[in-house]
Design a protein around this motif. Sequence first.
Motif, PDB file in Angstrom:
ATOM      1  N   CYS A   3       1.101  17.807  -8.084  1.00 24.74           N
ATOM      2  CA  CYS A   3       1.749  19.138  -8.145  1.00 24.74           C
ATOM      3  C   CYS A   3       0.792  20.218  -8.661  1.00 24.74           C
ATOM      4  O   CYS A   3       0.608  21.248  -7.987  1.00 24.74           O
ATOM      5  CB  CYS A   3       3.028  19.087  -8.981  1.00 24.74           C
ATOM      6  N   PRO A   4       0.126  20.011  -9.823  1.00 25.91           N
ATOM      7  CA  PRO A   4      -0.791  21.073 -10.275  1.00 25.91           C
ATOM      8  C   PRO A   4      -1.975  21.288  -9.335  1.00 25.91           C
ATOM      9  O   PRO A   4      -2.409  22.422  -9.120  1.00 25.91           O
ATOM     10  CB  PRO A   4      -1.271  20.600 -11.655  1.00 25.91           C
ATOM     11  N   MET A   5      -2.482  20.184  -8.722  1.00 21.63           N
ATOM     12  CA  MET A   5      -3.616  20.340  -7.792  1.00 21.63           C
ATOM     13  C   MET A   5      -3.215  21.196  -6.587  1.00 21.63           C
ATOM     14  O   MET A   5      -3.962  22.093  -6.168  1.00 21.63           O
ATOM     15  CB  MET A   5      -4.076  18.966  -7.278  1.00 21.63           C
ATOM     16  N   GLY A  54      -5.415  10.020  -1.005  1.00 21.11           N
ATOM     17  CA  GLY A  54      -6.861  10.383  -1.053  1.00 21.11           C
ATOM     18  C   GLY A  54      -7.336  10.503  -2.486  1.00 21.11           C
ATOM     19  O   GLY A  54      -8.161   9.721  -2.887  1.00 21.11           O
ATOM     20  N   TYR A  55      -6.775  11.445  -3.317  1.00 19.30           N
ATOM     21  CA  TYR A  55      -5.857  12.510  -2.943  1.00 19.30           C
ATOM     22  C   TYR A  55      -6.523  13.484  -1.963  1.00 19.30           C
ATOM     23  O   TYR A  55      -7.750  13.665  -2.012  1.00 19.30           O
ATOM     24  CB  TYR A  55      -5.390  13.308  -4.157  1.00 19.30           C
ATOM     25  N   SER A  56      -5.707  14.148  -1.152  1.00 18.50           N
ATOM     26  CA  SER A  56      -6.224  15.146  -0.229  1.00 18.50           C
ATOM     27  C   SER A  56      -5.268  16.330  -0.204  1.00 18.50           C
ATOM     28  O   SER A  56      -4.040  16.143  -0.184  1.00 18.50           O
ATOM     29  CB  SER A  56      -6.342  14.543   1.172  1.00 18.50           C
ATOM     30  N   ILE A  57      -5.837  17.534  -0.227  1.00 21.43           N
ATOM     31  CA  ILE A  57      -5.025  18.756  -0.209  1.00 21.43           C
ATOM     32  C   ILE A  57      -5.655  19.727   0.778  1.00 21.43           C
ATOM     33  O   ILE A  57      -6.886  19.903   0.784  1.00 21.43           O
ATOM     34  CB  ILE A  57      -4.967  19.411  -1.610  1.00 21.43           C
ATOM     35  N   GLY A  58      -4.820  20.336   1.614  1.00 25.66           N
ATOM     36  CA  GLY A  58      -5.322  21.321   2.571  1.00 25.66           C
ATOM     37  C   GLY A  58      -4.437  22.544   2.591  1.00 25.66           C
ATOM     38  O   GLY A  58      -3.209  22.418   2.598  1.00 25.66           O
ATOM     39  N   CYS A  59      -5.045  23.739   2.598  1.00 25.49           N
ATOM     40  CA  CYS A  59      -4.273  24.994   2.646  1.00 25.49           C
ATOM     41  C   CYS A  59      -4.771  25.857   3.802  1.00 25.49           C
ATOM     42  O   CYS A  59      -5.988  25.971   4.010  1.00 25.49           O
ATOM     43  CB  CYS A  59      -4.453  25.784   1.359  1.00 25.49           C
ATOM     44  N   VAL A  60      -3.842  26.464   4.508  1.00 25.74           N
ATOM     45  CA  VAL A  60      -4.161  27.353   5.629  1.00 25.74           C
ATOM     46  C   VAL A  60      -3.347  28.629   5.435  1.00 25.74           C
ATOM     47  O   VAL A  60      -2.115  28.576   5.394  1.00 25.74           O
ATOM     48  CB  VAL A  60      -3.790  26.695   6.982  1.00 25.74           C
ATOM     49  N   THR A  92     -10.609  16.963  -1.634  1.00 23.23           N
ATOM     50  CA  THR A  92     -10.262  15.555  -1.814  1.00 23.23           C
ATOM     51  C   THR A  92     -10.734  15.086  -3.184  1.00 23.23           C
ATOM     52  O   THR A  92     -11.725  15.601  -3.719  1.00 23.23           O
ATOM     53  CB  THR A  92     -10.895  14.662  -0.728  1.00 23.23           C
ATOM     54  N   SER A  93     -10.004  14.126  -3.741  1.00 24.01           N
ATOM     55  CA  SER A  93     -10.342  13.586  -5.056  1.00 24.01           C
ATOM     56  C   SER A  93      -9.789  12.155  -5.093  1.00 24.01           C
ATOM     57  O   SER A  93      -8.579  11.949  -4.934  1.00 24.01           O
ATOM     58  CB  SER A  93      -9.686  14.479  -6.117  1.00 24.01           C
TER      59      SER A  93
END
Length: 373
Positions: free
Chosen positions: A271-273, A362-368, A231-232
Motif C-alpha cells: 500500500c505505501p509503495m 515481484g513486488y512490481s508497481i506500474g503507474c501510467v 520492482t523490489s
Amino acid sequence: MKQAVISGTGLYTPAQSISNEELVECFNTYVEQFNADNAAAIADGTVTALEPSSVAFIEKASGIKSRYVMEKAGILDPKRMVSHIPERADDELSLQAEICVAAAQQAMDRAGKTAADIDMVLVACSNMQRGYPAMAVEVQEALGINGYGFDMNVACSSATFGIQQAVAAVQSGQARAVLVLNPEITSGHLNWRDRDSHFIFGDACTAIIVEAAETAKGAHRWAILDTKLKTSFSNNIRNNFGFLNRFDENGVGQPDKLFRQQGRKVFKDVCPMAAEMIKDTVANAGLEIPQVKRFWLHQANLNMNLLISRMVLGRDAEPGEAPVILDEYANTSSAGSVIAFHKHSDDMAAGELGVICSFGAGYSIGCVVVKRI
Ligand SMILES: CC(=O)SCCNC(=O)CCNC(=O)[C@H](O)C(C)(C)COP(=O)(O)OP(=O)(O)OC[C@H]1O[C@@H](n2cnc3c(N)ncnc32)[C@H](O)[C@@H]1OP(=O)(O)O
C-alpha cells in the motif's frame, strides 16, 4: 518525441461466474469430507483438521462477491476443485490465444484499427499457457498482423509494464501501433483447496491499443503523459511452478507450485509503495494530485484500494474516484486496473486526467498518467 496515446481498449469476460456462496459451499463440503476421511489421524494429532471458509469473511476481508472463470463445474466439484478443459491439438487456436483475439477485436474496433495498422503484439500477463512458441506470435498469426510479437510477465503489473514497452516502441518508431494483451486465466494457478486464498482470483482478458497521436482516431483517445515502473524483490507472493519442477519428483504437485502469499505482509508492504509511486509519477508529469480526476487501481482487495486512495488523496476517495470492479471480477491480476479503466472512463471529458496503477508480485508497481483527448 512522438506523443503516444491509448486509442482503444477491449475486454473479454468469461460466460461463467461463481458466487461466494457457491464457492464456500463446495469448499466446506471438501473440508467435511477431508476431516471425516482423516478422523483417526486428526484424533491422534498426526493430521490437522481443516477449517471451513465463510462468505462473510471473504466479503469483509476482500470486497469480492463473485468471480468469472473459464469453466466452473470442475472447480465446484468437491472431489476435483479445478476446471476441466480438454487440451487442444497443436493446430487449434490455444485457449489463452482465443481470449486474446476476443479482447483484441473489441479494442481494434474501438480504436478504428485493422490488423494492417498494427506492427507489434505484446502478451503481458502472470501465467503463460506454455513455454514457446510465444503466445503473442500465435495471436499475431490469428489476427493476421505483420511485424513482431513477444510475451512478458511482471505478474499483476504486466499491463502497465506492457503499456510502457508499447510507448517506447511507438516513440522510437519501431511500431506504428502496438496491441497489448493481458489474458489472465488465474483459475489455473489458484489453489481452490486453500482456505486463505481460494476466493481471491478470477479470469478475464484485456486489450489496449497504443499508437502515435497523429494516427489515432475515434472516441476513446488518451494521451499518455508519463509512465513509471518499479520492482523490489519479495517472496511474499510466490509461485514455484516451472519447467525445472521435473528435476525433483518430491516437489511435483506440491502447493508451492500454485499461487501463495503472506496476505497481511503484502497489504502492509505494498500500500505505501503504490501510494508513493502514484504521487511520484503525477509529480514527474508536472501535475498535482488534486488535478487527477480518477484512479484506476489494481483490483486485488477493496481494503487495499481504500487505503491507497486515502494515502494519495489525504482523504477518503469519493464514489467513482477510484472505481471498483473486483466485487464482480475478483482479482484478475494484470487485467484488473485495465478493466476498471475500460468500464469507467468513457464519461470523462477532454482534458481530464487519470492514473492507471498496478501492484503485485515481484513486488512490481506500474503507474501510467493519462489525459482524455
Ligand atoms: C497484489 C496482488 O494482487 S497479490 C494477490 C492478492 N493479494 C492481496 O490481496 C494482498 C492483500 N492482503 C489481503 O487483502 C488480506 O491479507 C487477505 C484478504 C488476503 C486476507 O485477509 P486478512 O484479514 O489478512 O486475513 P488473515 O489471513 O489474517 O486471517 C484472519 C482470520 O480469518 C481466518 N480466515 C482466513 N481465511 C478464511 C476464510 N476463507 N474463511 C473464514 N475465515 C478465514 C483466519 O484463520 C484468521 O483467523 P484468526 O484471526 O482466528 O487467526
